[in-house]
Every structure is written in structure tokens, then in C-alpha cells.
Design a protein around this motif. Structure first.
Motif, PDB file in Angstrom:
ATOM      1  N   ILE A 117       0.833  -1.213   0.000  1.00  0.00           N
ATOM      2  CA  ILE A 117       0.000   0.000   0.000  1.00  0.00           C
ATOM      3  C   ILE A 117       0.861   1.253   0.000  1.00  0.00           C
ATOM      4  O   ILE A 117       0.613   2.195  -0.761  1.00  0.00           O
ATOM      5  CB  ILE A 117      -0.955  -0.021   1.214  1.00  0.00           C
ATOM      6  CG1 ILE A 117      -2.069  -1.045   0.980  1.00  0.00           C
ATOM      7  CG2 ILE A 117      -1.529   1.356   1.490  1.00  0.00           C
ATOM      8  CD1 ILE A 117      -2.889  -1.340   2.212  1.00  0.00           C
ATOM      9  N   VAL A 118       1.884   1.286   0.865  1.00  0.00           N
ATOM     10  CA  VAL A 118       2.770   2.452   0.904  1.00  0.00           C
ATOM     11  C   VAL A 118       3.517   2.600  -0.423  1.00  0.00           C
ATOM     12  O   VAL A 118       3.689   3.719  -0.933  1.00  0.00           O
ATOM     13  CB  VAL A 118       3.761   2.343   2.077  1.00  0.00           C
ATOM     14  CG1 VAL A 118       4.774   3.488   2.040  1.00  0.00           C
ATOM     15  CG2 VAL A 118       3.021   2.355   3.408  1.00  0.00           C
ATOM     16  N   ALA A 119       3.925   1.474  -1.017  1.00  0.00           N
ATOM     17  CA  ALA A 119       4.611   1.520  -2.313  1.00  0.00           C
ATOM     18  C   ALA A 119       3.685   2.076  -3.400  1.00  0.00           C
ATOM     19  O   ALA A 119       4.119   2.863  -4.254  1.00  0.00           O
ATOM     20  CB  ALA A 119       5.098   0.123  -2.693  1.00  0.00           C
ATOM     21  N   ILE A 120       2.420   1.668  -3.365  1.00  0.00           N
ATOM     22  CA  ILE A 120       1.444   2.189  -4.331  1.00  0.00           C
ATOM     23  C   ILE A 120       1.301   3.702  -4.177  1.00  0.00           C
ATOM     24  O   ILE A 120       1.255   4.445  -5.156  1.00  0.00           O
ATOM     25  CB  ILE A 120       0.080   1.486  -4.152  1.00  0.00           C
ATOM     26  CG1 ILE A 120       0.163   0.029  -4.609  1.00  0.00           C
ATOM     27  CG2 ILE A 120      -1.029   2.218  -4.916  1.00  0.00           C
ATOM     28  CD1 ILE A 120      -1.059  -0.801  -4.271  1.00  0.00           C
ATOM     29  N   TYR A 121       1.247   4.153  -2.941  1.00  0.00           N
ATOM     30  CA  TYR A 121       1.107   5.585  -2.692  1.00  0.00           C
ATOM     31  C   TYR A 121       2.326   6.356  -3.198  1.00  0.00           C
ATOM     32  O   TYR A 121       2.193   7.421  -3.817  1.00  0.00           O
ATOM     33  CB  TYR A 121       0.917   5.825  -1.195  1.00  0.00           C
ATOM     34  CG  TYR A 121       0.470   7.217  -0.865  1.00  0.00           C
ATOM     35  CD1 TYR A 121      -0.872   7.554  -0.845  1.00  0.00           C
ATOM     36  CD2 TYR A 121       1.405   8.215  -0.589  1.00  0.00           C
ATOM     37  CE1 TYR A 121      -1.288   8.840  -0.549  1.00  0.00           C
ATOM     38  CE2 TYR A 121       0.998   9.504  -0.293  1.00  0.00           C
ATOM     39  CZ  TYR A 121      -0.340   9.812  -0.273  1.00  0.00           C
ATOM     40  OH  TYR A 121      -0.742  11.090   0.009  1.00  0.00           O
ATOM     41  N   ILE A 122       3.515   5.816  -2.937  1.00  0.00           N
ATOM     42  CA  ILE A 122       4.745   6.461  -3.408  1.00  0.00           C
ATOM     43  C   ILE A 122       4.767   6.504  -4.935  1.00  0.00           C
ATOM     44  O   ILE A 122       5.125   7.519  -5.546  1.00  0.00           O
ATOM     45  CB  ILE A 122       5.979   5.718  -2.860  1.00  0.00           C
ATOM     46  CG1 ILE A 122       6.057   5.874  -1.328  1.00  0.00           C
ATOM     47  CG2 ILE A 122       7.252   6.253  -3.505  1.00  0.00           C
ATOM     48  CD1 ILE A 122       7.145   5.026  -0.693  1.00  0.00           C
ATOM     49  N   LEU A 123       4.366   5.388  -5.570  1.00  0.00           N
ATOM     50  CA  LEU A 123       4.328   5.337  -7.035  1.00  0.00           C
ATOM     51  C   LEU A 123       3.381   6.400  -7.589  1.00  0.00           C
ATOM     52  O   LEU A 123       3.717   7.126  -8.537  1.00  0.00           O
ATOM     53  CB  LEU A 123       3.886   3.948  -7.491  1.00  0.00           C
ATOM     54  CG  LEU A 123       3.620   3.778  -9.000  1.00  0.00           C
ATOM     55  CD1 LEU A 123       4.903   3.994  -9.791  1.00  0.00           C
ATOM     56  CD2 LEU A 123       3.041   2.396  -9.297  1.00  0.00           C
ATOM     57  N   GLY A 124       2.191   6.492  -7.002  1.00  0.00           N
ATOM     58  CA  GLY A 124       1.230   7.489  -7.468  1.00  0.00           C
ATOM     59  C   GLY A 124       1.765   8.906  -7.323  1.00  0.00           C
ATOM     60  O   GLY A 124       1.564   9.752  -8.209  1.00  0.00           O
ATOM     61  N   SER A 125       2.471   9.172  -6.221  1.00  0.00           N
ATOM     62  CA  SER A 125       3.048  10.494  -6.011  1.00  0.00           C
ATOM     63  C   SER A 125       4.099  10.809  -7.068  1.00  0.00           C
ATOM     64  O   SER A 125       4.178  11.937  -7.578  1.00  0.00           O
ATOM     65  CB  SER A 125       3.673  10.576  -4.617  1.00  0.00           C
ATOM     66  OG  SER A 125       2.708  10.377  -3.609  1.00  0.00           O
ATOM     67  N   GLY A 126       4.903   9.808  -7.406  1.00  0.00           N
ATOM     68  CA  GLY A 126       5.923  10.000  -8.439  1.00  0.00           C
ATOM     69  C   GLY A 126       5.316  10.280  -9.801  1.00  0.00           C
ATOM     70  O   GLY A 126       5.789  11.158 -10.535  1.00  0.00           O
ATOM     71  N   VAL A 127       4.261   9.546 -10.150  1.00  0.00           N
ATOM     72  CA  VAL A 127       3.584   9.763 -11.430  1.00  0.00           C
ATOM     73  C   VAL A 127       2.990  11.168 -11.484  1.00  0.00           C
ATOM     74  O   VAL A 127       3.100  11.862 -12.503  1.00  0.00           O
ATOM     75  CB  VAL A 127       2.479   8.699 -11.645  1.00  0.00           C
ATOM     76  CG1 VAL A 127       1.643   9.029 -12.879  1.00  0.00           C
ATOM     77  CG2 VAL A 127       3.094   7.312 -11.792  1.00  0.00           C
ATOM     78  N   CYS A 128       2.364  11.597 -10.392  1.00  0.00           N
ATOM     79  CA  CYS A 128       1.782  12.943 -10.347  1.00  0.00           C
ATOM     80  C   CYS A 128       2.858  14.014 -10.507  1.00  0.00           C
ATOM     81  O   CYS A 128       2.690  14.981 -11.264  1.00  0.00           O
ATOM     82  CB  CYS A 128       1.043  13.156  -9.026  1.00  0.00           C
ATOM     83  SG  CYS A 128      -0.502  12.238  -8.862  1.00  0.00           S
ATOM     84  N   GLY A 129       3.954  13.866  -9.782  1.00  0.00           N
ATOM     85  CA  GLY A 129       5.016  14.866  -9.849  1.00  0.00           C
ATOM     86  C   GLY A 129       5.652  14.966 -11.220  1.00  0.00           C
ATOM     87  O   GLY A 129       6.071  16.049 -11.639  1.00  0.00           O
ATOM     88  N   ALA A 130       5.714  13.851 -11.960  1.00  0.00           N
ATOM     89  CA  ALA A 130       6.354  13.843 -13.270  1.00  0.00           C
ATOM     90  C   ALA A 130       5.387  14.142 -14.408  1.00  0.00           C
ATOM     91  O   ALA A 130       5.795  14.202 -15.571  1.00  0.00           O
ATOM     92  CB  ALA A 130       7.012  12.475 -13.507  1.00  0.00           C
ATOM     93  N   ALA A 131       4.109  14.332 -14.100  1.00  0.00           N
ATOM     94  CA  ALA A 131       3.081  14.498 -15.132  1.00  0.00           C
ATOM     95  C   ALA A 131       3.326  15.743 -15.982  1.00  0.00           C
ATOM     96  O   ALA A 131       3.648  16.810 -15.465  1.00  0.00           O
ATOM     97  CB  ALA A 131       1.704  14.571 -14.475  1.00  0.00           C
ATOM     98  N   ASN A 132       3.162  15.579 -17.296  1.00  0.00           N
ATOM     99  CA  ASN A 132       3.279  16.693 -18.220  1.00  0.00           C
ATOM    100  C   ASN A 132       1.955  17.028 -18.903  1.00  0.00           C
ATOM    101  O   ASN A 132       1.899  17.907 -19.764  1.00  0.00           O
ATOM    102  CB  ASN A 132       4.335  16.378 -19.299  1.00  0.00           C
ATOM    103  CG  ASN A 132       5.737  16.370 -18.725  1.00  0.00           C
ATOM    104  OD1 ASN A 132       6.114  17.257 -17.947  1.00  0.00           O
ATOM    105  ND2 ASN A 132       6.526  15.360 -19.084  1.00  0.00           N
ATOM    106  N   ASN A 133       0.895  16.308 -18.508  1.00  0.00           N
ATOM    107  CA  ASN A 133      -0.432  16.594 -19.055  1.00  0.00           C
ATOM    108  C   ASN A 133      -1.485  16.151 -18.047  1.00  0.00           C
ATOM    109  O   ASN A 133      -1.190  15.434 -17.078  1.00  0.00           O
ATOM    110  CB  ASN A 133      -0.637  15.889 -20.400  1.00  0.00           C
ATOM    111  CG  ASN A 133      -0.400  14.389 -20.319  1.00  0.00           C
ATOM    112  OD1 ASN A 133      -1.163  13.663 -19.683  1.00  0.00           O
ATOM    113  ND2 ASN A 133       0.689  13.921 -20.939  1.00  0.00           N
TER     114      ASN A 133
END
Length: 562
Positions: A117-133
Motif C-alpha cells: 500500500i505504501v509503495a502504491i502511494y509512493i508510485l502514485g506520487s511520483g507519477v503525479c510529480g512527473a506528469a506533463n499533461n
């Protein structure tokens, strides 16, 4: 549903009032149990509690940090009208995964599930931070939401495995205090980040904090679980059909609630079709879960086989709905009626947080000390009803001391209810059902939050449209009848008009909010009446769990004598 709270299936605990043991003997036994349990809580135990606090802080801050940073993010990524999904998809995925995660925690143990669960949350945060659209950002928020929903559930499950039911309130209070800190500081943190650095750090800041929490859990969360079966055998026990029906139904309902009034009117087929399909799917889900062919249902109907469990479940849904009712529209009163800026309304709203969170923590500690929850529920629901009723009296001339008192009453009531419902729900069920019960309870709370936003927004929009003829200006009337008057309820909108139109708009918003809060009174009153029929069940002082700390295995410390 029939009540079985006096049966042996409930582990032999007696309802308060049915059996009255000598209080001095009971207190002596409980004190002995408390001392015995405390003496066996070492560094590992407290390291886990610290890790859970950090994870809770992570989730709480992210729930609110986007509030102040969202306008900047929408502008930078040119998201447009799809901005609504940045928040809504987070709540959607947070709700739908909780029953599934609860079942996985039973099959694969708490450690693996917590780390995932914590890994999923970290992954989602990384995707959001790197989002270009916008699409990538929304996808990241969906992943983040799954992690957040899992965090809310797994914290309660792990605490349930570590301490007896009677003592859980003390530790949930500690975690809740940290959660309150994150909720309070989130909007401020988001504003500081977007003003001093890139908006991407709203999400990137979760990476080091999440990694630290993950490390603590990896090192210290060593708990027992059944390793006698293979992973494939455990996967076969998953309730795939039940989970599928529940997830599809929930998504269908939440999509309808998200679109309602924002994109289409409530009577439009775009809203009615997914809403009817979703509600029908919920009925199908209940029927399916009761079939004898379902060996391991994700939400066993035995969780609702007694009166107290049913009452608490319904009361949790209504209370969660009303919490978001207030969270969304108290700031609106400050901005659209008192003409405060967004920042000023955030400061005014601190009264609610600064009273509600400590109030909840104190209620939990009182419950742990005295082992009573019904009086807390009755007092909380009465205060909550009083607070909403008083809100219906607020207007432009309401003095600061008055609205502060109104907020204190509602905040105390909300705090006393929100986190004391779960122990009451758990008390009526077997220890073996704690994960399923906790996941089901967290699901209905998240589900209620979304309904609260949708229903209150629909009520507010209908009343602003009804009172719009009081306004002389055609442009203002168009905004008030657009079906999305919530977005117009700001200081900037009101002050963009001259008198007497400005005062006319203020009157529309004041009357609409008064009606909104007045309609909320019967809902909270209904909760109070429900609780009158709630039975007081003894909170267990004995811990019987299959998922205790590994270091305790063979020592008997997982069974604390009452």
C-alpha cells in the motif's frame, strides 16, 4: 436483521446492562490486564506506531495540500474542465479498493499488504510529480487514491492486531493527532510550495517521507500469518466476482455523482443510467455475497447479523456524508456571505480542525478508559445536530463569537462520532473478522463522503436557482441558475457587482446556505435516533489474533488475560 449479541458466537461478551459485575473487581482486572500488556510493548511495538503515524501524516497532508495548489496545477498543465477529476478520482479509487485490500490482508498477511500500500502511494506520487499533461496527472491521482484508501484501512487493522479492543482508542488517538496535524498544515504547505518552488514538489515531497515510513515498516512490522498454503492457493480464495461487482457498482455511482450538476442535470440520462446501474449492482452484490457457493466473500453478510453492527454501519455512512457536507459549505459561508478571502476562510475553518481532532482523540481515550461508547455516540450526535441547526441561523451579521461557538459544537460532535464508530462495530464481531470489518467500515465511510458532496451541492444549487429571481442583474442570475453556483460563491464574484445587486446576491447565498444546513438537521437527528437502539457491548480486554508480532510467538503475550 436478527440480533445475536448474546450468543456464544460473539465470543461470550455480555452487553452492558445485561450483566453488571462488581465495578471494583472489573476495574482491578482491567488494570492488571493493562499493566501486563504495557510491560510487553517494546521498541518494535512503538517503532510500528511511529511508522503508522508517518504514513497517516503522509495521507492526511496529501488529501488537503492539493486544495491550495490546484489552481496553479490546472493552469500549468492546461487541464481545463477536467480539473474536477484531480480530486474526484482520488476519492473514487480510495473507496473502491478498501474491501479488496482487507481480504488481501487476511490472505497474505498485514506486513506484505502494508508495504504494498505504501509503495502504491509512493508510485502514485511520483507519477503525479512527473506528469506533463492532465491525463497523466489524473492517472497518478488514481494510483495515489488507491494507496490512501489502503492506508486508512491498514492502520486500523494493524492497531487491531497489536492491542486489545478496549485499549485501541488510546493508540488511534495518537495516530489521529498526527493525522490532524497533516490535515491542518496541508493547505498551508501546498500554498508555500507553489509560491516558492515548482508545483511538482506538492507530490515529490511524498517520496522521501514515504520511503522513510516504508523502511520502518519493512524493518519492524514482523507479524505472524498463515504460511501453510501457497500463493496460488491463496489467490484462488479471492472473491473475484464479489470484488468485481462492488468495484463496478461503486465506480458507476461515483461517476454519476461527479457528473451530476457539473456536466449534466440530475434528470439527464447520463446521470440516471449509471446511478441506477450502480445501485442495482449494489443490490446484486449483497445477494451474491450471501450465496452459499461463495466460500470467502469480500464483505461477509455475517458482519451485519446483529443490530449494533447494522446501526453503526448506517450511522457511519450518514455521519461521513454530513462531515463533507460541512467541510465543503462552511468555507463557502465565510467566502460568499462574510466575504472572506480563500486564505482567510482557511484560517476561519481552523476552529473546526483545532477542536474536532483533539475532541476525537479525547473521546477515544475516554472510551478506552471507561469501556463505554453509546454515551459518546449520543452526546456526539446531539452536539452535531445542534451545530448544524445553529449554522442554519447564520447570516451576514453573525458575530464572530457566535459562529466560533457553532463550529465548536459541530466539530466536537463530529470528532466524538467519527473514530468511535469503528470500535463499536468491531465489538459486535469476532476477532477473526476484524480485517473484513475494518475494510467494510472504511469503505462505507469513504462512500458516504462522496454522497455528502453530491447531495449537498445539489441542494445548494437548487436553492440558489430558486432564489435567483431576487437578483436584478441578468449575468448574475445566469451564474446562480447554471447548476454550478458553488463555483460562483466567492468574494471575487460577489464584489464584481455594484449595489444593490451585490446585496441581492449575498441574500441569495445566505438563504441558500441556511436552507442547506436546515435540511441537514433531520439527517443528524436520524443518527441520534438510531443510536438510541444501539446496544452497549463490552470492549474486549483480551487480544486474540493470528497476526500478532512474531517476537511474541510462543510467549502467550498475544492473549492478555482480562
Amino acid at each position: 436483521m436478527p440480533s445475536n449479541e448474546n450468543t456464544p458466537a460473539d465470543l461470550g461478551h455480555q452487553e452492558m446492562g445485561s450483566v453488571r459485575p462488581d465495578p471494583s473487581d472489573q476495574d482491578s482486572q482491567e488494570s492488571t490486564a493493562d499493566l501486563d500488556e504495557k510491560s510487553k510493548r517494546g521498541f518494535q511495538f512503538w517503532a510500528i506506531i511511529v511508522a503508522l503515524c508517518i504514513v497517516s501524516l503522509l495521507s492526511a497532508a496529501e488529501n488537503t495540500v492539493v486544495v491550495t495548489s490546484l489552481p496553479t496545477i490546472v493552469e500549468k498543465l492546461n487541464i481545463g474542465e477536467d480539473y474536477v477529476w484531480i480530486s474526484n478520482v482520488f476519492f473514487l479509487t480510495s473507496a473502491v479498493v478498501q474491501p479488496l485490500f482487507g481480504q488481501l490482508a487476511n490472505l497474505f498477511g498485514r506486513r506484505h499488504m502494508a508495504l504494498s500500500i505504501v509503495a502504491i502511494y509512493i508510485l502514485g506520487s511520483g507519477v503525479c510529480g512527473a506528469a506533463n499533461n492532465g491525463g497523466t496527472l489524473i492517472a497518478g491521482r488514481a494510483i495515489q487514491g488507491m494507496g490512501s484508501g489502503g492506508i486508512n484501512m491498514i492502520i486500523d487493522v494493524i492497531v487491531s492486531d497489536l492491542v486489545p479492543l478496549r485499549q485501541r482508542g488510546n493508540f488511534i488517538a495518537i495516530i489521529l493527532a498526527v493525522y490532524g496535524l497533516g490535515t491542518t498544515l496541508g493547505p498551508l504547505l501546498g500554498g508555500i510550495i507553489v509560491e516558492t518552488t515548482s508545483w511538482r514538489w506538492v507530490f515529490y515531497i511524498n517520496l522521501p517521507i514515504g520511503a522513510f515510513a516504508f523502511s520502518l515498516l519493512f524493518i519492524f512490522l514482523r507479524v505472524k500469518w498463515d504460511k501453510s498454503t501457497t500463493a496460488l492457493e491463496r489467490l484462488r480464495r479471492l472473491d473475484y466476482v464479489g470484488n468485481g461487482i462492488l468495484i463496478a457498482s461503486t465506480v458507476s455511482i461515483l461517476v454519476a455523482l461527479t457528473w451530476a450538476d457539473a456536466l449534466y442535470p440530475w434528470a439527464d440520462w447520463h446521470i440516471l443510467v449509471p446511478l441506477v446501474v450502480g445501485l442495482g449492482g449494489m443490490v446484486l452484490f449483497v445477494v451474491f455475497e450471501g450465496l452459499p457457493c461463495v466460500a470467502d466473500p469480500v464483505m461477509p453478510l455475517r458482519l451485519f447479523s446483529n443490530r449494533t453492527a447494522v446501526i453503526v454501519y448506517i450511522a457511519t455512512f450518514v455521519n461521513a456524508m454530513q462531515n463533507y457536507w460541512l467541510f465543503f459549505f462552511i468555507p463557502l459561508y465565510f467566502q460568499a456571505v462574510k466575504l472572506a478571502s480563500p486564505a482567510e476562510s482557511g484560517v476561519d475553518l481552523l476552529v473546526f480542525s483545532l477542536v474536532g481532532i483533539p475532541g476525537a482523540a479525547i473521546a477515544l481515550m475516554i472510551m478506552s478508559r471507561w469501556g463505554r461508547y453509546k454515551i459518546i455516540h449520543l452526546t456526539g450526535s446531539a452536539l452535531f445536530t445542534l451545530g448544524i441547526g445553529l449554522f442554519s441561523m447564520m447570516d451576514q451579521n453573525t458575530a464572530t463569537v457566535a459562529w466560533v461557538f457553532f463550529n465548536i459544537a459541530a466539530a466536537l460532535g463530529s470528532g466524538m462520532l467519527t473514530n468511535t464508530f469503528l470500535p463499536a462495530f468491531q465489538a459486535s464481531l469476532k476477532e477473526t473478522d476484524q480485517a473484513s470489518a475494518t475494510a467494510s467500515w472504511n469503505f462505507i465511510r469513504s462512500f458516504g463522503n462522496v454522497w455528502g458532496v453530491a447531495i449537498s451541492a445539489a441542494i445548494f444549487n437548487s436553492f440558489t436557482a430558486a432564489y435567483a429571481p431576487l437578483v436584478d442583474d441578468a449575468r448574475a442570475r445566469a451564474s446562480l441558475t447554471s447548476g454550478n453556483s458553488y463555483s460562483s460563491a466567492t468574494k471575487a464574484f460577489v464584489e464584481s457587482f455594484e449595489e444593490p445587486v451585490k446585496q441581492q446576491i449575498l441574500t441569495v447565498f445566505t438563504k441558500s446556505l441556511q436552507k442547506l444546513f436546515m435540511i441537514g438537521v433531520p439527517f443528524s437527528g436520524f443518527v441520534f435516533l438510531l443510536i438510541l437502539f444501539e446496544k452497549e457491548i463490552a470492549l474486549r480486554t483480551e487480544l486474540k489474533t493470528e497476526f500478532g508480532l512474531e517476537e511474541r510467538e510462543g510467549t502467550g503475550s498475544d492473549r492478555v488475560a482480562p
